[in-house]
Design an enzyme around this catalytic site. Sequence first.
Site, PDB file in Angstrom:
ATOM      1  N   HIS A 214       7.870  -1.837  -3.046  1.00 41.39           N
ATOM      2  CA  HIS A 214       6.600  -1.252  -2.846  1.00 41.39           C
ATOM      3  C   HIS A 214       6.505   0.099  -3.647  1.00 41.39           C
ATOM      4  CE1 HIS A 214       5.614  -2.653   1.617  1.00 41.39           C
ATOM      5  NE2 HIS A 214       5.666  -3.686   0.791  1.00 41.39           N
TER       6      HIS A 214
ATOM      7  N   CYS B  78       9.249   1.675   3.887  1.00 38.14           N
ATOM      8  CA  CYS B  78       9.204   3.084   2.882  1.00 38.14           C
ATOM      9  C   CYS B  78       9.348   4.559   3.773  1.00 38.14           C
ATOM     10  CB  CYS B  78       7.937   3.232   1.878  1.00 38.14           C
ATOM     11  SG  CYS B  78       7.749   1.865   1.053  1.00 38.14           S
TER      12      CYS B  78
END
Lengths: 163, 163
Positions: free
Chosen positions: A67, A99
Amino acid sequence: MSSAVDWPSIDRHGLNIALEQARKSATEGGIPIGSVLLTRDEAAPDGYRVLGKGHNQRIQKSSPTLHGEISALENAGRLKPEVYRTSTIYTTLSPCSMCTGAILLYRIGRVVIGENKTFLGGEELLKKNGVEVIVVDSKECEDLMRQFISENPEGWNEDIGEL
Amino acid sequence: MSSAVDWPSIDRHGLNIALEQARKSATEGGIPIGSVLLTRDEAAPDGYRVLGKGHNQRIQKSSPTLHGEISALENAGRLKPEVYRTSTIYTTLSPCSMCTGAILLYRIGRVVIGENKTFLGGEELLKKNGVEVIVVDSKECEDLMRQFISENPEGWNEDIGEL
């Protein structure tokens, strides 16, 4: 932390770097999410130093874990734990649970988020753990995401694990 | 989910694959944490199929994000969201907040953990989100970690963001 730090100015730079990364990904046909890890550096001309930047690589590298934020952290390489704690991570989109977990793992002190209208990630968990969270509400970040999602809804659902 | 699934047997295989990965990392001078993502497959001889396996790559690849579980997910490549949900991830060590977040992102249904004595990660958050968490309490997993930590305490602290 120091009154000499011009955060609003550094934050504009930071978000612009993340946005450039998101646009780069869009140009490559990828998911338009970008990120950068910055640390304050009073000796640097603008008061900050880029530690690493990156963008979502699901499509470009067939990667389920790169990501935007993970790419930025990966590109920053190995850092001492104390470096993360006084750094800020900029991301064009609200961070997903992976994340969010990476930010918590390294105890990154500040997170500046372009927008959270197209996806709302782990902002509450970050705040609960003492991370400073700033949402900028950037129309540019939002427009990039809305365009990608409308053109590629399946690719987007895959990126956030939605059926 | 189906009574025909011999989970104890599959789990033994799964943890052994993760442990092989951890030992491989130790042999390379790396942090001895391994992981594998498995899915049930009734057509396969042992009732399962390996989707991806991997180990911690901090030392080998100077990577701050390739923990064991992230490596396994990365090596599995792009998967449809529904595949994760019926899969099990095996890890020799309790997953840190980043790896916990990755499991939650993809809604992996089951997590089998070798040990959580040398490090306790996000097990409570996983359970709170409906993930089945099984801790095996493996002496082999624990011994590998204790040896690494005693020989390389700084490397270990770096991996979990501790000062």
